[in-house]
Design a protein around this motif. Structure first.
Motif, PDB file in Angstrom:
ATOM      1  N   VAL A 164      -8.763   3.136   7.001  1.00 20.50           N
ATOM      2  CA  VAL A 164      -9.401   3.597   5.763  1.00 20.50           C
ATOM      3  C   VAL A 164     -10.349   2.531   5.232  1.00 20.50           C
ATOM      4  O   VAL A 164     -11.457   2.831   4.782  1.00 20.50           O
ATOM      5  CB  VAL A 164      -8.340   3.962   4.699  1.00 20.50           C
ATOM      6  N   HIS A 165      -9.936   1.273   5.305  1.00 18.27           N
ATOM      7  CA  HIS A 165     -10.804   0.177   4.872  1.00 18.27           C
ATOM      8  C   HIS A 165     -12.072   0.128   5.725  1.00 18.27           C
ATOM      9  O   HIS A 165     -13.167  -0.141   5.221  1.00 18.27           O
ATOM     10  CB  HIS A 165     -10.067  -1.155   4.977  1.00 18.27           C
ATOM     11  N   ILE A 191       0.857  -1.181   0.000  1.00 22.63           N
ATOM     12  CA  ILE A 191       0.000   0.000   0.000  1.00 22.63           C
ATOM     13  C   ILE A 191       0.893   1.231   0.000  1.00 22.63           C
ATOM     14  O   ILE A 191       1.735   1.392   0.889  1.00 22.63           O
ATOM     15  CB  ILE A 191      -0.914   0.028   1.240  1.00 22.63           C
ATOM     16  N   PRO A 192       0.721   2.109  -0.970  1.00 16.86           N
ATOM     17  CA  PRO A 192       1.570   3.301  -1.030  1.00 16.86           C
ATOM     18  C   PRO A 192       1.477   4.103   0.256  1.00 16.86           C
ATOM     19  O   PRO A 192       0.397   4.325   0.799  1.00 16.86           O
ATOM     20  CB  PRO A 192       0.987   4.073  -2.214  1.00 16.86           C
ATOM     21  N   GLY A 225      -3.311   7.273  -2.070  1.00 20.13           N
ATOM     22  CA  GLY A 225      -3.402   7.639  -3.488  1.00 20.13           C
ATOM     23  C   GLY A 225      -4.690   8.322  -3.873  1.00 20.13           C
ATOM     24  O   GLY A 225      -4.912   8.612  -5.063  1.00 20.13           O
ATOM     25  N   GLY A 226      -5.600   8.535  -2.893  1.00 21.87           N
ATOM     26  CA  GLY A 226      -6.844   9.250  -3.182  1.00 21.87           C
ATOM     27  C   GLY A 226      -7.865   8.381  -3.911  1.00 21.87           C
ATOM     28  O   GLY A 226      -7.874   7.152  -3.808  1.00 21.87           O
ATOM     29  N   ALA A 227      -8.695   9.043  -4.721  1.00 24.68           N
ATOM     30  CA  ALA A 227      -9.782   8.355  -5.428  1.00 24.68           C
ATOM     31  C   ALA A 227      -9.295   7.207  -6.310  1.00 24.68           C
ATOM     32  O   ALA A 227      -9.990   6.181  -6.424  1.00 24.68           O
ATOM     33  CB  ALA A 227     -10.585   9.364  -6.236  1.00 24.68           C
ATOM     34  N   PRO A 228      -8.129   7.326  -6.974  1.00 25.19           N
ATOM     35  CA  PRO A 228      -7.667   6.186  -7.789  1.00 25.19           C
ATOM     36  C   PRO A 228      -7.518   4.885  -6.993  1.00 25.19           C
ATOM     37  O   PRO A 228      -7.604   3.795  -7.566  1.00 25.19           O
ATOM     38  CB  PRO A 228      -6.307   6.665  -8.327  1.00 25.19           C
ATOM     39  N   TYR A 229      -7.282   4.993  -5.676  1.00 16.84           N
ATOM     40  CA  TYR A 229      -7.169   3.785  -4.863  1.00 16.84           C
ATOM     41  C   TYR A 229      -8.485   3.008  -4.847  1.00 16.84           C
ATOM     42  O   TYR A 229      -8.495   1.776  -4.873  1.00 16.84           O
ATOM     43  CB  TYR A 229      -6.757   4.156  -3.429  1.00 16.84           C
ATOM     44  N   GLU A 239      -7.795  12.122   5.001  1.00 17.87           N
ATOM     45  CA  GLU A 239      -6.343  12.173   4.907  1.00 17.87           C
ATOM     46  C   GLU A 239      -5.746  10.775   4.711  1.00 17.87           C
ATOM     47  O   GLU A 239      -4.741  10.605   4.008  1.00 17.87           O
ATOM     48  CB  GLU A 239      -5.747  12.811   6.173  1.00 17.87           C
ATOM     49  N   GLY A 240      -6.366   9.789   5.325  1.00 16.44           N
ATOM     50  CA  GLY A 240      -5.862   8.435   5.170  1.00 16.44           C
ATOM     51  C   GLY A 240      -5.958   7.957   3.731  1.00 16.44           C
ATOM     52  O   GLY A 240      -5.028   7.326   3.215  1.00 16.44           O
TER      53      GLY A 240
END
Length: 495
Positions: free
Chosen positions: A58-59, A8-9, A95-99, A89-90
């Motif tokens: 985040v998950h 995970i980046p 990577g934001g929305a692309p994640y 922020e998490g």
């Protein structure tokens, strides 16, 4: 424990961290991906996991948002939930929305979602166990006035019970096919079993014939006036079940109880020693008053010792804690089932239990108790037999045979019970109607009545949800406090 981690980046992983904490980020990612591409997956996993079961925060938030939208019949997809996580922020670190799009792109097939959900829950429970162990260790190491070790043990047990219950998935709806399959299997087991019983044998032939034995998830109320023999009948049934206990391979291939059963007995009125003395009196055929006084001859004492030796490994467990709250009774029953197994639960008696919280009336308190006992029967899938007192109005009638309206707080008891049965001994009342010795006609009539009812008892089935009501006659030996089969000539057809 092996931890399955995905890269995970922005989330560096320490070697010590990965080795000590059980989790699987890969399982979390693939389950969320399946959920974002097929919202029907939620129905398969919602009874297994919750948002706080996810290791990565985040998950957890993604699952929580998806669950909230799906419950509202709204679409949960990478596009629709993006707005709710725009300032998270998490997620930005990942990577934001692309994640979200990458999650959907790596989705597993829907049929595997349940397995991944169970894995995630398993790891979550293990993490809570680790945390509980650390909390117990830290609290035990800190010595404070008023924080005794026994209180710490009770608190730890209570937390562990809650954790064990948190791992129990809700049952929810099941198809009729599944339900009818279970019914057919139960009927087949009854047909194959000696005695043709659907439930556990009480050891009393005519009572078994009327009830089909004691069936799982049933709440059975055993009621009677004082001195009728409620506790004696309960201990007789408990002893009969425990001494017949055998384990082996069941029809479904699992190993467990195949005959008799493990019995838990909550004795709120009598001590464990008094209850054991009653059982030994029956087994050794030594009058209970002689056991209490120690006034036994050599043959009786030898039978008593031999019976005690033979029964020392009998799977009958007694808890004589007085004034037990219903929630603690449930917790102790769960613990007994986990540690030793549990096939039948006895409670002597219902009115001595306490509600979990204060109630504005005794009727509401009894209602909570009976509902709690029924819940225990269903949750543990065992028969629960609870003894109950009867009101005094029985004594004001010419016919002393009890009926449903005689139950104390009868509304809730009668409503929640699957079976209500009453113990009645006419001999007890007739003994107190003995006429004067000078009245010869009355004395002759009384003696004739006493001969007819001597050594006999009735079990009156006032309610049976799944069968007929009626009366069963039993023998009663007062000196041994023992109920038995009256019609001995019928024994052969059940053997």
């Amino acid at each position: 424990m092996t931890n399955l981690r995905a890269i995970i980046p922005g989330q560096p992983v320490g070697a010590e961290d990965a080795a000590s904490i059980p989790f699987s980020l890969e399982a979390e990612q693939q389950l969320l991906g399946a959920l974002l591409t097929n919202n029907d997956v939620f129905d398969r996993v919602s009874q297994i996991i919750k948002a706080d079961h996810f290791y990565h925060p985040v998950h957890s938030r993604i699952y929580e948002i998806c669950a909230e939208r799906i419950r509202k019949n709204a679409l949960a997809s990478p596009v629709t939930i993006k707005a709710f996580l725009e300032h998270d922020e998490g997620l930005k670190e990942l990577g934001g929305a692309p994640y979200l799009a990458r999650l959907a792109g790596a989705a597993i097939s829907a049929y595997a979602a349940r397995d991944y959900a169970q894995m995630i829950r398993e790891f979550a429970l293990r993490r809570e166990l680790i945390q509980l162990g650390q909390d117990i260790s830290a609290r035990a190491a800190t010595v404070e006035v008023g924080d005794e070790a026994e209180e710490q043990i009770k608190a730890a047990e209570q937390t562990l019970y809650k954790l064990g219950e948190a791992g129990t998935a809700e049952r929810g709806f099941q198809s009729f096919l599944k339900a009818v399959t279970g019914a057919v299997q139960a009927a087949n087991a009854a047909y194959q079993r000696d005695g043709k019983l659907s439930g556990i044998s009480t050891g009393l032939i005519d009572l078994d014939a009327k009830m089909g034995g004691l069936n799982n998830s049933d709440l059975v109320i055993l009621a009677g006036r004082p001195s009728m023999g409620k506790t004696s009948l309960a201990t007789n049934i408990a002893f009969n079940i425990a001494k017949a206990h055998k384990t082996g391979e069941r029809p479904d291939g699992t190993i467990g109880t195949v005959e008799g059963g493990v019995v838990g007995f909550f004795s709120l009125e009598m001590s464990a020693e008094q209850l054991a003395a009653r059982i030994l009196s029956e087994a050794a055929e030594v009058p209970s008053e002689r056991i209490r006084s120690g006034n036994m001859d050599e043959a009786e004492f030898r039978r008593f010792v031999e019976a005690a030796h033979a029964l020392q490994n009998c799977p009958l467990y007694i808890d004589d804690t007085p004034a037990l709250p219903i929630n603690q009774l449930a917790a102790r029953a769960r613990k007994l089932k986990r540690t030793h197994g549990l096939d039948v639960l006895m409670v002597d008696y219902l009115q001595l239990l306490k509600a979990a919280s204060a109630k504005d009336s005794r009727v509401n308190e009894v209602s909570e108790i009976t509902q709690g006992l029924k819940a225990v029967a269903k949750e543990l899938n065992i028969p629960v037999i609870a003894l109950s007192q009867l009101s005094r109005q029985v004594e004001n009638r010419d016919d002393k045979r009890p009926q449903l309206s005689d139950l104390r707080e009868s509304g809730s008891i009668e409503q929640d019970a699957d079976i209500v049965m009453f113990v009645f001994r006419e001999e007890y009342y007739k003994e107190r109607e003995k006429p004067s010795d000078s009245d010869l006609d009355a004395m002759a009539k009384w003696q004739q009545i006493m001969e007819q009812c001597h050594g006999k008892a009735e079990v009156i089935l006032g309610k049976q949800r799944h069968g007929p009501i009626g009366t069963v006659e039993l023998s009663f030996e007062g000196q041994f406090t023992r109920f038995g089969n009256l019609a001995k000539d019928r024994q052969a057809q059940w053997d």
